[in-house]
Design a protein around this motif. Structure first.
Motif, PDB file in Angstrom:
ATOM      1  N   LEU A  20      -8.634  -5.258   4.427  1.00  0.00           N
ATOM      2  CA  LEU A  20      -8.344  -5.321   2.992  1.00  0.00           C
ATOM      3  C   LEU A  20      -6.880  -5.674   2.737  1.00  0.00           C
ATOM      4  O   LEU A  20      -6.579  -6.466   1.827  1.00  0.00           O
ATOM      5  N   LEU A  21      -5.987  -5.120   3.534  1.00  0.00           N
ATOM      6  CA  LEU A  21      -4.566  -5.446   3.384  1.00  0.00           C
ATOM      7  C   LEU A  21      -4.302  -6.924   3.665  1.00  0.00           C
ATOM      8  O   LEU A  21      -3.575  -7.584   2.915  1.00  0.00           O
ATOM      9  N   ASN A  54     -11.292  -1.466   8.409  1.00  0.00           N
ATOM     10  CA  ASN A  54     -11.590  -1.955   7.053  1.00  0.00           C
ATOM     11  C   ASN A  54     -10.338  -2.041   6.200  1.00  0.00           C
ATOM     12  O   ASN A  54     -10.127  -3.036   5.500  1.00  0.00           O
ATOM     13  N   VAL A  55      -9.484  -1.018   6.237  1.00  0.00           N
ATOM     14  CA  VAL A  55      -8.282  -1.054   5.401  1.00  0.00           C
ATOM     15  C   VAL A  55      -7.295  -2.110   5.908  1.00  0.00           C
ATOM     16  O   VAL A  55      -6.623  -2.754   5.105  1.00  0.00           O
ATOM     17  N   GLN A  56      -7.256  -2.322   7.219  1.00  0.00           N
ATOM     18  CA  GLN A  56      -6.428  -3.405   7.744  1.00  0.00           C
ATOM     19  C   GLN A  56      -6.910  -4.749   7.193  1.00  0.00           C
ATOM     20  O   GLN A  56      -6.111  -5.574   6.760  1.00  0.00           O
ATOM     21  N   ILE A 115      -5.104   5.983   2.066  1.00  0.00           N
ATOM     22  CA  ILE A 115      -4.335   4.778   1.806  1.00  0.00           C
ATOM     23  C   ILE A 115      -4.713   4.261   0.423  1.00  0.00           C
ATOM     24  O   ILE A 115      -5.897   4.186   0.088  1.00  0.00           O
ATOM     25  N   VAL A 139     -16.292   2.930   2.342  1.00  0.00           N
ATOM     26  CA  VAL A 139     -15.277   2.051   1.757  1.00  0.00           C
ATOM     27  C   VAL A 139     -15.878   1.280   0.583  1.00  0.00           C
ATOM     28  O   VAL A 139     -15.269   1.176  -0.489  1.00  0.00           O
ATOM     29  N   TYR A 162     -18.230  -3.946   5.820  1.00  0.00           N
ATOM     30  CA  TYR A 162     -17.429  -2.761   5.538  1.00  0.00           C
ATOM     31  C   TYR A 162     -18.244  -1.486   5.679  1.00  0.00           C
ATOM     32  O   TYR A 162     -19.455  -1.469   5.446  1.00  0.00           O
ATOM     33  N   ILE A 202      -8.528   5.292  -0.340  1.00  0.00           N
ATOM     34  CA  ILE A 202      -9.482   5.306   0.765  1.00  0.00           C
ATOM     35  C   ILE A 202      -9.057   6.332   1.821  1.00  0.00           C
ATOM     36  O   ILE A 202      -8.032   6.148   2.489  1.00  0.00           O
ATOM     37  N   VAL A 205      -8.910   7.653   5.315  1.00  0.00           N
ATOM     38  CA  VAL A 205      -9.123   7.071   6.640  1.00  0.00           C
ATOM     39  C   VAL A 205      -9.581   8.197   7.556  1.00  0.00           C
ATOM     40  O   VAL A 205      -8.788   9.044   7.962  1.00  0.00           O
ATOM     41  N   ILE A 207      -4.656   1.117  -1.891  1.00  0.00           N
ATOM     42  CA  ILE A 207      -4.522  -0.337  -1.932  1.00  0.00           C
ATOM     43  C   ILE A 207      -4.946  -0.766  -3.330  1.00  0.00           C
ATOM     44  O   ILE A 207      -6.059  -0.463  -3.764  1.00  0.00           O
ATOM     45  N   CYS A 252       0.844  -1.192   0.000  1.00  0.00           N
ATOM     46  CA  CYS A 252       0.000   0.000   0.000  1.00  0.00           C
ATOM     47  C   CYS A 252       0.880   1.243   0.000  1.00  0.00           C
ATOM     48  O   CYS A 252       2.089   1.156   0.201  1.00  0.00           O
TER      49      CYS A 252
END
Length: 156
Positions: free
Chosen positions: A136-137, A132-134, A81, A104, A100, A122, A124, A83, A70
């Motif tokens: 997705l990662l 959510n981004v955690q 972020i 997002v 989610y 996205i 944050v 991704i 990312c």
């Protein structure tokens, strides 16, 4: 008028300087996502300057085994972020839509396909979006290493 620290290409930005740039509560989320990425993937941040008009300025990139995890773009009151997700994973993310934040999912659904991927930019702006981004990662990394997409459990 002082130059914006993030936009000033003539000043080589140090990672720690970002901490004094971002305001709370975004600073707490920034520290959290950076710690999460560094510990989970055993990677170090790489500071670089982007001249791209879409998101110009200093950013923090993370790579694992030569592949992008990312990119983080600091802002005063939040951060973005980036991704990059393969199109083949979109159905699996969509199947978890209820897990989610609606903001997002709007980004997931409206991002334009590019070269077999979607570039998810996205912002944050809450603890929920941070989680959510955690997720997705983790999903992206798991799928890139196993190549067997299964429905993932959103941990947020």
């Amino acid at each position: 008028m002082d130059k914006d620290l993030i936009l000033d290409a003539s000043h080589e930005l140090a990672y720690e300087e970002i901490f004094s740039y971002i305001n709370e509560p975004a600073l707490t989320w920034w520290k959290s996502i950076n710690t999460f990425i560094q510990q989970k993937y055993q990677v170090s941040p790489k500071i670089s300057y982007s001249k791209c008009m879409a998101q110009q300025g200093w950013n923090v990139k993370y790579q694992k085994s030569g592949k992008s995890l990312c990119t983080l773009y600091p802002e005063k009151e939040s951060f973005i972020i980036l991704i990059v997700i393969k199109l083949e994973l979109m159905d699996f993310i969509e199947s978890m839509a209820d897990s989610y934040d609606p903001a997002v999912m709007e980004i997931v659904r409206t991002a334009r396909p590019f070269n077999g991927t979607k570039w998810l930019m996205i912002p944050v702006e809450s603890e929920a979006i941070l989680k959510n981004v955690q997720n997705l990662l983790v999903f992206k990394h798991e799928m890139s290493t196993t190549q067997k997409p299964t429905k993932h459990k959103n941990r947020g």
